[in-house]
Design a protein around this motif. Sequence first.
Motif: not given
Lengths: 457, 190
Positions: A15-20, A62-76, A79-84
Amino acid sequence: MIIIGLIVVYLLGFSITFFVFKRNDDIRLTVQEALGLSFLIGIGVVTVFMFLYDLLHIPIKAWTLLLISVIITVALSWKYLKSIRSYFQNIRSELPHFKSAEMNLAWTAVFLIICFLLIGSVAKSLYWPTTSYDSVAGYDLMAKVIAAEGKIKVSLFDMDVAGKRGIYPPLVEGSFAYAYLFGSDSSKIITSLTYLSLILLFYALLRKYVNPLNAVLFSLLMIVTPEMFAHSSLSLTNMPGAAYAAPGLLYLFLWMDKKQKPYLYISAVLLGLNVWARNDGVVFNAAGFFLLLYDAIKSKRWKEIIIFSTISFLPLFAWTIYLKLAMGVTQDRFVNHLFWDAERFGLLMDWIKRLILDVNLYGLTFYIFFLAVLINIKDIFRDKSELLLMIVLSFIFYSSIYYQFDDTKQDSLNTMMRASFKRALFYFVPMVLFYASTNKRTRWLFAKIDAFITGRG
Amino acid sequence: MGKKSKKKRQASAKKQPAQQATKKYTAFVNNVLVTIGLLILLYVLYKAVPGYQFVVDRLVLANLNIIQENPNLSTPKKFEAKLGFDYRFIHYVEQNTPEDAVILMPPDSIFAKSDFNKRGTWGVKTKTWDIYFLYPRTLISEQDSSRYPELYHKITYVMIVNGWGYDKLNYRVQAEHPYTVLPILQTPGS
């Protein structure tokens, strides 16, 4: 459980790479590039989350890291779901197709040799537990304790047993801790994935300049570099350092060459994560900085150098401040003034020569580089000159670190060169082979071979 | 003129598939030649450069053979294969102490006379190395007793090395093994 953890890392990194990359539609993110960058960036960013959690006194679980990772992934990616979606639909066309009539047999043969070597590396890595001293008494120990205690400033510091390896920036030990947090018995899965990501990325970067046979052959040369291959199945920091620093500088070269912004951002992120893995990696950021500075002075454009410097140096400052304020540690290993010691300089040069020319350690890697420089001498200031300058500058900076070391505060120069500098050369292996592969003469040679293979020559 | 060029075109159209087949055949032969040449080059490099031989023979083939011969080797056995007696001992300590144990280690001079690894830094003699296998147990070395007096008073187990440590126990042991780990206090029923 570890599979879930790794999928989340890949998704976060992607998600970060695609965002860039989506910021510039002219650049096609190749499959190899996406896979390589997703893991390296994903796992690196997860360790940044660990650091932030530690600062905020949120337990690293594990769960606290999963939570933040999923939030950031979805947030990034929202907007680009179609492109992805369309990106993944198009991926199939990029995968190699093995129609016998069109197949490049030489490429396939080298590819199979690479597969054999990589299977060997991964099997060795996953079969044997961690036993190398630096990891047992350092990085992997820290990882186990971070996973158990849920924080970076673990109890080992109270007993004064964390040692000098305990104060390394948290990328490597944090990524190992991630494996333990997700129930893995060993952290070496992270080492193997880091190594595979480096190879994928190296191949992808080469393919931007050279034909498939050239790219696959030089990838093989990198893989088979003996000392580096040995480290592909050890839980140490040098190979991960190289996996961030070398592609980081290569992306910076791409930016200078093609002036496409995503390359600059990716370079800054990778170099930022490079100093998040090892402090000494800062020499590569510095080399990049000086080249950008020269570029900025020439073009009177300062935005790029400000963005690059902020992203790539920030992790180093953050960790240095954290060490000082949270742990009361200041890194004081250097002579704090410039000096001239001919004997020390001679010893340093002697070691450098011995190490880079030792075929037992580095095979023909550096010989191939010198040969490439030699055959390209006519075009040395026109063809890939920025890349060559980056290599030379960072090598000078890196050697200077060893020259400036204060022997009274650590091991002697002989010991440091034998044990430390030897592995530091990993940083340079992808870069020198990239130069050797992409310079004008090598490209010409492989174009001839390609024409011969296809019957056009 | 028109008729002639038409004939030429017809003749070349007839020739095209044949030309294409020849071209494909040439490409295939060239492809094979380049591949053979490349494989010979790689084989020569493998034979000529000891570092490459090391990668293929020692790091890849030897390890794949070991893995094939011992696919189900347990993790402790793998550690033992790499770390020998040092691991066997530390694993024994781990198996015979509770997780909240505070374990007393002998001073360096005792390790120097022991059967443990003496080369380099790794091995039971190094506290950090031991912690890797014993965590979350706490370790304190005899030479650190004055540095951490509070912890020293909390010791619950003693690492017996080369017969050292029996005098730290508050009871007598009938058979004194040179290498073991024992509770500092005799527990009821033991």
